[in-house]
Write a protein that holds these residues in place. Sequence first.
Motif, PDB file in Angstrom:
ATOM      1  N   PHE A 103       3.527   3.820   6.916  1.00 28.93           N
ATOM      2  CA  PHE A 103       2.288   4.477   6.767  1.00 28.93           C
ATOM      3  C   PHE A 103       2.226   5.387   5.257  1.00 28.93           C
ATOM      4  CE2 PHE A 103      -0.015   8.301   6.975  1.00 28.93           C
ATOM      5  CZ  PHE A 103      -1.449   7.991   7.182  1.00 28.93           C
ATOM      6  N   GLY A 104       1.563   5.129   4.502  1.00 24.67           N
ATOM      7  CA  GLY A 104       1.216   5.828   3.420  1.00 24.67           C
ATOM      8  C   GLY A 104       1.847   5.427   2.213  1.00 24.67           C
ATOM      9  N   GLY A 108      -3.545  -0.109   2.869  1.00 24.86           N
ATOM     10  CA  GLY A 108      -3.614  -0.793   4.141  1.00 24.86           C
ATOM     11  C   GLY A 108      -3.993   0.179   5.486  1.00 24.86           C
ATOM     12  N   GLY A 109      -4.476  -0.206   6.426  1.00 28.10           N
ATOM     13  CA  GLY A 109      -4.949   0.764   7.370  1.00 28.10           C
ATOM     14  C   GLY A 109      -3.870   0.679   8.399  1.00 28.10           C
ATOM     15  N   SER A 110      -4.158   1.349   9.464  1.00 26.07           N
ATOM     16  CA  SER A 110      -3.729   1.360  10.778  1.00 26.07           C
ATOM     17  C   SER A 110      -2.432   2.498  10.491  1.00 26.07           C
ATOM     18  CB  SER A 110      -2.876   0.062  11.024  1.00 26.07           C
ATOM     19  OG  SER A 110      -2.666   0.218  12.326  1.00 26.07           O
ATOM     20  N   ASP A 111      -1.622   2.726  11.899  1.00 22.61           N
ATOM     21  CA  ASP A 111      -0.490   3.691  11.678  1.00 22.61           C
ATOM     22  C   ASP A 111       0.725   2.751  11.746  1.00 22.61           C
ATOM     23  OD1 ASP A 111      -0.304   2.771  14.470  1.00 22.61           O
ATOM     24  OD2 ASP A 111      -1.268   4.286  15.249  1.00 22.61           O
ATOM     25  N   ASP A 112       1.640   3.522  11.952  1.00 14.83           N
ATOM     26  CA  ASP A 112       3.132   2.669  11.722  1.00 14.83           C
ATOM     27  C   ASP A 112       3.379   1.903  12.863  1.00 14.83           C
ATOM     28  OD1 ASP A 112       4.327   3.891   9.571  1.00 14.83           O
ATOM     29  OD2 ASP A 112       4.843   5.866  10.467  1.00 14.83           O
ATOM     30  N   ALA A 126      -2.203  -4.304   7.401  1.00 16.20           N
ATOM     31  CA  ALA A 126      -3.148  -4.457   8.346  1.00 16.20           C
ATOM     32  C   ALA A 126      -4.566  -3.858   7.963  1.00 16.20           C
ATOM     33  CB  ALA A 126      -2.867  -3.398   9.674  1.00 16.20           C
ATOM     34  N   GLY A 128      -8.386  -1.864   8.955  1.00 12.05           N
ATOM     35  CA  GLY A 128      -8.858  -0.784   9.882  1.00 12.05           C
ATOM     36  C   GLY A 128      -8.808  -0.819  11.155  1.00 12.05           C
ATOM     37  N   ARG A 168      -6.354  -1.706  18.166  1.00  7.28           N
ATOM     38  CA  ARG A 168      -5.766  -1.473  17.198  1.00  7.28           C
ATOM     39  C   ARG A 168      -4.758  -2.547  16.921  1.00  7.28           C
ATOM     40  NH1 ARG A 168      -3.051   4.217  16.799  1.00  7.28           N
ATOM     41  NH2 ARG A 168      -4.777   5.437  17.815  1.00  7.28           N
ATOM     42  N   HIS A 415       9.348   6.556  13.394  1.00  5.64           N
ATOM     43  CA  HIS A 415       8.570   5.383  13.166  1.00  5.64           C
ATOM     44  C   HIS A 415       9.229   4.623  11.733  1.00  5.64           C
ATOM     45  CE1 HIS A 415       4.671   7.047  15.041  1.00  5.64           C
ATOM     46  NE2 HIS A 415       5.283   6.348  16.004  1.00  5.64           N
TER      47      HIS A 415
ATOM     48  N   LEU B  10      -7.587   6.044   9.785  1.00 10.69           N
ATOM     49  CA  LEU B  10      -6.906   6.918   8.912  1.00 10.69           C
ATOM     50  C   LEU B  10      -7.348   6.822   7.448  1.00 10.69           C
ATOM     51  CD1 LEU B  10      -3.557   5.157  10.239  1.00 10.69           C
ATOM     52  CD2 LEU B  10      -4.038   7.776  10.381  1.00 10.69           C
ATOM     53  N   GLY B  39       4.692  10.820   6.783  1.00 11.81           N
ATOM     54  CA  GLY B  39       3.425  11.289   6.430  1.00 11.81           C
ATOM     55  C   GLY B  39       2.621  10.575   5.527  1.00 11.81           C
ATOM     56  N   GLY B  40       1.566  10.646   5.047  1.00  9.36           N
ATOM     57  CA  GLY B  40       0.869   9.730   4.234  1.00  9.36           C
ATOM     58  C   GLY B  40       1.232  10.198   2.640  1.00  9.36           C
ATOM     59  N   SER B  41       0.939   9.485   1.769  1.00 11.87           N
ATOM     60  CA  SER B  41       1.152   9.620   0.336  1.00 11.87           C
ATOM     61  C   SER B  41      -0.279   9.232  -0.473  1.00 11.87           C
ATOM     62  CB  SER B  41       2.354   9.329  -0.262  1.00 11.87           C
ATOM     63  OG  SER B  41       2.145   7.877  -0.310  1.00 11.87           O
ATOM     64  N   MET B  44      -1.730   5.575  -1.212  1.00 13.68           N
ATOM     65  CA  MET B  44      -2.572   4.869  -0.075  1.00 13.68           C
ATOM     66  C   MET B  44      -3.934   4.727  -0.682  1.00 13.68           C
ATOM     67  SD  MET B  44      -2.536   5.177   3.636  1.00 13.68           S
ATOM     68  CE  MET B  44      -3.915   4.693   4.622  1.00 13.68           C
ATOM     69  N   ASN B  92      -9.738  -6.693  20.696  1.00 15.86           N
ATOM     70  CA  ASN B  92      -9.180  -5.668  19.984  1.00 15.86           C
ATOM     71  C   ASN B  92     -10.558  -4.665  19.849  1.00 15.86           C
ATOM     72  OD1 ASN B  92      -6.843  -4.385  18.610  1.00 15.86           O
ATOM     73  ND2 ASN B  92      -8.013  -4.945  16.712  1.00 15.86           N
TER      74      ASN B  92
END
Lengths: 493, 554
Positions: A103-104, A108-112, A126, A128, A168, A415, B10, B39-41, B44, B92
């Motif tokens: 993440f970050g 790309g989208g989605s979480d870890d 990934a 969204g 997701r 994560h 997100l 966290g994000g940065s 992204m 999904n």
Amino acid sequence: MKRSNMSPVSRRRFLRGFGGVALGLPFLETFAPRSALAQQAQSIKRFGVFFACNGVDMTRWFPKGDFGALGPQSLIGTANEPLDAFRSKLLFPRGVHMAPRGFGRDPGGSDDHGKGMAGKLTAQPADGNGLAQGPSIDHVLAARINPGADGARRPPLNLMVGRPAGFRGLDFISYSEAGRAVAAVNNPWNAYSQFVNLNNSSPDSGAAEDRVGRRRQSVLDLVRDQFDDLKLSGLSSDDRRKLDEHFTAIRSVEIQLGSGGASCSDGALQTAARVYENASGREVEQESQYPLIADLQVEILAMALACDYTRVGTMHFDRGSGGPTFRWDAMNHEYNHHKLSHGKVKDDCFGTSTANGCDDVAGFEDMLFEIDLWHQRRLAKLLQRLDSYVEADGRTVLDNSLIMYTNELSSGRGHSFMDLPYILAGSAGGYFKQGEYVRLGRAENPGGDDQVAPHNRLLNTIINAMGVQSDWFGAAQSAGPTLQGGVYDALIA
Amino acid sequence: MNDRHHMGALLGFLAATACSGTELPGSEGELPDGSGGSGGSANMEPEGPREVADRSATRVVRLSHAQYASTVQELFGIEDSPDGAFAPDALNGFSFNTSNDLRVDPRLGPQYRNAAEELAERAVNDEELFERIVDCDASDAGCKGDFIESFGERAFRRPLTQTESTRFEAIFDAGASLGDSGDEFRDGVQIVVEAMLQAPQFLYRTEVSRGTLEGGRELLDDWEVASRLSYFIYDSMPDEELFSRARQGQLRTPEQVAGQVARMLDDARASDKFVSFHEQVWQFGRYSKISPDADTYPDLPEGFSDRLRDASSRFIESVIGDGGGLRELLTAPYAFADAELAPLYDSNVRGDELQRIEFEDGERKGFMMQAGFLASNAYSVKTDPIHRGLFVLRDMLCREVPDPPPGAQMTPPPEATEPIETTREEITLLTGQLYCPTCHSQINEPGFAFEGFDAIGQTRERENGVLVDTTGSIQLDGESVEFAGASELVEALADSSEARDCYTSRWLEFAYGRPLTDADLSLRDRLAREPESVQEIITRLATSPEFLSRKAVE
């Protein structure tokens, strides 16, 4: 999708029925190594994926001691102790990270969790909705090495145990193309019947077989005309493509699946899997079934690979951000796998803070270790099955295969997508080193960028190991600076 | 992380924080130190929307596995179906608004063939099935043609074309040399059934008639209308009455269609389908996660979550059956419970059957003040106001609320000056920091409205000895609405246009099997204008010009 209106009482009866199945039967001994296997003049390579979720207990997962040859003590006391008997056939690459990253870090989208599921076999970001933006290695390889004609090669066998969440992208590790996830089969009977032809009209003699073949051909010819009519009725290109995909999937009228054919069935496994015939999704997904189905799916994957129904298969254990509460095999956990992976009493908790009711679970590391051991015993069973067949070249099926252990994450608590747990078992016919612990990238104490070891390069190495020449696998360089082409020479024998 | 699916936005979160000028924690940029999700940065970059084919232009929609099952059951008069062995679709999100994108992959193709072979063999070996599909004497010269015509019409949900009739007669004749029953007629029937069940005209809902243009759209023909109605309301193929109307050209006018809808709404299949719709849009999947702490709640019955689920479904069925709509779903002062659930409501109903329990004035109103919703949005001991509030915003109001970034929970709460006693105080403190209020200023208070109910949905006045605070406000229709307690909140929701718009949008997605496009909004707005019963929404939707036509070919 049958509706289940079972009362609690009949549901309990149903469970007792499942409990009556004897497990640990020597399923595969009955058909190998005779017949088709022995007749294989040239050895074939297989690729299997054993995919666990939510990370591992990082302190007790990797081999002990230095890099280099695995010794008698390397795996003892680690989660991989159940694999010790196969030590000489294992390769542990260390310090591999996911690319694109977590993440970050990369677009790309989605979480870890979503990224971990979508990216591990695809090396793609990934979208969204949590869906990977490219095909997974199992589908790429199956399209090249599976039995069948080009353009209509058999698909990989994608199996799972557990309950899909339905959102997701967390349920999927396999993709036939960008955005098109392939849902794994969680019902063992459906998995078994996907490759063992159980249709009542199966031929039992040459003449009958011939008639079934001609009959199917006649039907197919008519169905083709029906497809052609429909495609000519002013459809969008998307609709036409949909129909083309469908027709491609049925244009072969082959009667026997698997070159092993009729010999590739097993009475005991069939009986055990048949318990789930007509079971509803809700029934199959009950946690009480989890350990039973996990064992069956491992047997089915082994059989499908060994009897050459497919040369590519995957098996994943539940899903990222999920997992059962392990209450079997001497485990009696209070919290499900995902909570334990964070060491927390709630699914929503993350990190080390105990605010907002995010209390730690006392002793969660030991519980994760138990879960890791449990997974590795299943992996050991898979390897043992594959190693028990000797092929014409004198090697075992395992020797000619590559079974990859991989995980959605490394440390679940944060994560982490760094320092992922990998095992490459079997050498893919001598391609890989064996019995070694090899450092590819940084393990602990991150250093300079020269030690970056992206997993897309590992997947590309595997593709080459399977005899398919490839310079690059996964997303384009623009998807992340750590993506790399080429192979890992340090892993190659 | 929370388990919401339809808006894993997100990117939206980053956009929101960008607007509010706050920063994410831990944006150190380079490869992280092993705790990847800290966290994000800033690097992204949101991807632009992917090119997606206009799914409102789709004219061939594969039957879902559930529709395949109900269709072959109707076709052959059987109770079971071979669909249980089909490869699962990669669902999904809501299954109903992705249904027009279902595909046939290399696994499913051969499984369709196996199912067709199995059903065809059964159809000629089981007299009951055979008589249902062959309504003539095999020795009559015309029987072959009659069978092909009548079975074909039901299987393809429209009359066969001349070309098709010829095709199927030819394969019928060829069947004799390819079958093994020793009865040439039955061999013919078997191969025809086998072929029809593999034809795309059976496996897909097709809308390819040469439609008359009206207002830039093509009118569906009678047969297509019959199928649309039937799969919308029954999730199955048209029944004989619909076929008969189609044959007579009597599915043209809104009045004709309305007559059929009224008839169909009385069918139990309609009720099942509507309950299933609510189970999806209102997150019944969460019920499986209900796991109250056994020490705190020692007397819960076996199968607690299944019982709650059944009780919630029964409530929805009852409201719709009584002619209710969104207002009643949100505010009706009753619930269902069996003897085991009854104590949650201080009731003493007996027996295993679900029974209706009436509530005193304002004590509990509607779905969200019943144990099922409350327990499925709770932790094992504590309540979960954040998810209760999110449900209001996302599921009742269709608002885009992004998930928190990974690492949000790593943020320790600030030093409290006084001891924290209630969940409300704890959440307020924790989510009052950094970027959190961007979203939580909207989420928390609707969630706090339900603090008068504990983690298993029992009423409570106090938490840890402190009176619970259920007051708050929510933005509805552009105005701030104050409430004191859940009863006032659900009444406000029931009064709002936003909730009606949201609910109606979901129904349209359900009817069309796809997400809405801008072109759908005028119909949505017309349908949502009046608070109406579910049955009226269905009727007005099914009789609208939009539903009875399709997008014209370019």
